[in-house]
Design an enzyme around this catalytic site. Structure first.
Site, PDB file in Angstrom:
ATOM      1  N   GLY A 220      24.735   1.931-112.380  1.00 30.37           N
ATOM      2  CA  GLY A 220      26.054   2.541-112.201  1.00 30.37           C
ATOM      3  C   GLY A 220      27.089   1.566-111.714  1.00 30.37           C
ATOM      4  N   CYS A 221      26.996   0.343-112.141  1.00 26.87           N
ATOM      5  CA  CYS A 221      27.841  -0.745-111.655  1.00 26.87           C
ATOM      6  C   CYS A 221      28.856  -1.145-112.717  1.00 26.87           C
ATOM      7  CB  CYS A 221      26.957  -1.939-111.288  1.00 26.87           C
ATOM      8  SG  CYS A 221      27.824  -3.413-110.730  1.00 26.87           S
ATOM      9  N   GLY A 222      29.954  -1.748-112.279  1.00 20.72           N
ATOM     10  CA  GLY A 222      30.922  -2.255-113.237  1.00 20.72           C
ATOM     11  C   GLY A 222      30.367  -3.363-114.103  1.00 20.72           C
ATOM     12  N   THR A 224      27.219  -3.286-115.217  1.00 18.03           N
ATOM     13  CA  THR A 224      26.087  -2.744-115.980  1.00 18.03           C
ATOM     14  C   THR A 224      26.167  -3.052-117.475  1.00 18.03           C
ATOM     15  OG1 THR A 224      25.714  -0.995-114.363  1.00 18.03           O
ATOM     16  CG2 THR A 224      24.854  -0.613-116.577  1.00 18.03           C
TER      17      THR A 224
END
Length: 369
Positions: A220-222, A224
Site C-alpha cells: 500500500g505504498c507510493g 508499490t
C-alpha cells in the site's frame, strides 16, 4: 585449534603497507597467529619479469627463504591456515602450499603471471588492478577464470591497487578489506536462513552463485508500482543467474498489513510477480531480521538523490526522525540491496532511485560473464 596466517610480501611491498597491514590485522582480530616472511638479497623490475631464467632464480631464493622461516611450523596441527600474499609473494605462497601439501586458503594481492604455475583451482580470492604495469590485467583475469578463482579487478589501479587519488584509494581499500573481513571471519550472506511464506526455512546458500536483489516491500505504498519494473527485470535476467528476494515489511506507514499469503496474492494478481516472496519481517529495531542487520552493515544510507520523491522523503523523515541520515537504518519501503555472485553486498538503492539505474547496475554484474 591453532589458526595460522602467513604474510608473503612483494618486493618493496612490506608487511606495513596498507593491503598487507590491514589484511593481517583482520586475521589477527579473528584469532590467527601471524607469521611474516622475509626475503634475502633480491630485487626485480619489469625487465626481470620477462627474463625466465632470472625469475626462476629469484623465485627459488624466495621460496627457500620462506621455507626456512616456516620450518618449525607444524601446519598439520593448525585448525585453519590462510596465506596472504602480494605480487611475487603470491607465487611463493602458492608454491609453498603445493610443495608441502598445506591446505591453505589464499588471499592474493596483484599476483604476477607466474602464479598460474602453482595456484590450485578454487584456491580462494585474487585482487588485481586494471592498470597494473607489472602484470597484464587481462591475463590475470583469464588465469582466474580458468582456475575458477574468485577475482576482483579494480579498474585503473596499479600494482599497489592505487589510482593516484587519495579518496578513491581509501574507498577501494575499504571495499577490498570488507570482502577480506568476510572471507577470514567466515561471515557471509550465505550463512543466513529466512522463512518462506509457508514458514519453512530457506538457506541463502541455495542462491550461491546468483546475482541477488534483496528488498523490503509493501503493498500500500507510493512505491508499490515498482513491482512492475522488478518483475520485468527479474524475467529479463533470471535465466542468466539473477533472482529477487522480496521481504514484505509493515514498519513503514503500516503499508503491508496483510498476511504473507494475502500479500503474495495481491502481488501475483496485480503485478503478476513470479520472483520469491518470503514471510513478513522487521528491518529496523530490536526485532529486525539478522539478514537486514548484515545488509545494513555492508551498505549504509547515502542519501535519497535528487528527485521530487527524494525531496518528499527528506522532508518527511527530517520532521519525523531527526538525524535519520546518520544511521544505516532502512528508511522506507522498497530499499534494495544488490549482491554479487560471491555473496558480496555491492550496492544499496533507496526507494527514490530510478529503476533504470537499478537495472543498469544489475546489467553490469553480467558484463563479460
Amino acid at each position: 585449534m591453532n589458526k595460522i596466517a602467513v604474510i608473503f610480501p612483494g618486493m618493496g611491498y612490506t608487511k606495513d603497507r596498507p593491503l598487507l597491514y590491514y589484511a593481517g590485522k583482520i586475521a589477527r582480530n579473528c584469532g590467527y597467529n601471524l607469521i611474516f616472511i622475509r626475503y634475502e638479497d633480491i630485487s626485480f623490475d619489469k625487465e626481470t619479469l620477462r627474463d625466465h631464467g632470472e625469475m626462476t632464480r629469484i623465485l627459488g631464493k624466495c621460496i627457500n627463504s620462506a621455507e626456512d622461516i616456516l620450518s618449525d611450523t607444524d601446519f598439520s596441527e593448525a585448525g585453519d591456515v590462510i596465506f596472504i600474499s602480494k605480487s611475487l609473494g603470491c607465487v611463493v605462497a602458492a608454491a609453498i602450499a603445493k610443495r608441502h601439501g598445506i591446505q591453505a586458503k589464499h588471499i592474493f594481492f596483484t599476483p604476477i603471471e607466474q602464479f598460474r604455475d602453482f595456484a590450485d583451482d578454487d584456491c580462494e580470492i585474487v585482487f588485481y588492478g586494471g592498470g597494473d604495469p607489472f602484470a597484464d590485467p587481462d591475463t590475470i583475469g583469464s588465469i582466474c577464470r580458468a582456475k575458477r578463482i574468485e577475482a576482483y579487478r579494480i579498474e585503473g589501479a596499479n600494482h599497489s591497487l592505487e589510482v593516484d587519488d587519495v579518496k578513491a584509494d581509501i574507498d577501494n581499500l575499504s571495499y577490498v578489506m570488507n570482502i577480506i573481513s568476510d572471507k577470514i571471519s567466515g561471515n557471509s550472506i550465505y550463512k543466513f536462513s529466512v522463512q518462506a511464506r509457508d514458514g519453512s526455512l530457506t538457506s541463502l546458500a541455495d542462491y550461491r552463485g546468483q546475482v541477488l536483489l534483496i528488498l523490503n516491500s509493501a503493498t500500500g505504498c507510493g512505491f508499490t508500482p515498482q513491482y512492475e519494473a522488478l518483475e520485468r527485470i527479474y524475467r529479463k535476467y533470471h535465466d542468466r543467474g539473477f533472482t529477487i528476494l522480496d521481504f514484505p515489511c509493515n514498519q513503514f506507514g503500516r503499508q503491508a498489513p496483510g498476511s504473507a499469503s494475502e500479500i503474495h496474492s495481491f502481488c501475483t494478481s496485480r503485478y503478476d510477480i513470479t520472483f520469491p516472496q518470503f514471510m513478513k519481517i522487521e528491518v529496523n529495531g530490536p526485532g529486525e531480521s539478522e539478514l537486514f542487520t548484515y545488509l545494513k552493515s555492508k551498505q549504509g544510507f547515502k542519501g535519497f538523490g535528487e528527485s521530487p520523491e527524494a525531496d518528499y522523503m527528506r522532508k518527511k523523515l527530517a520532521s519525523e526522525i531527526p538525524g535519520y541520515e546518520n544511521t544505516p537504518d532502512i528508511k522506507w519501503n522498497f530499499t534494495k540491496f544488490l549482491v554479487d555472485t560471491y555473496g558480496n553486498v555491492i550496492s544499496r538503492f533507496e526507494p527514490t532511485e530510478d529503476m533504470a539505474v537499478v537495472e543498469a547496475a544489475i546489467e553490469r554484474m553480467f558484463e563479460g560473464a
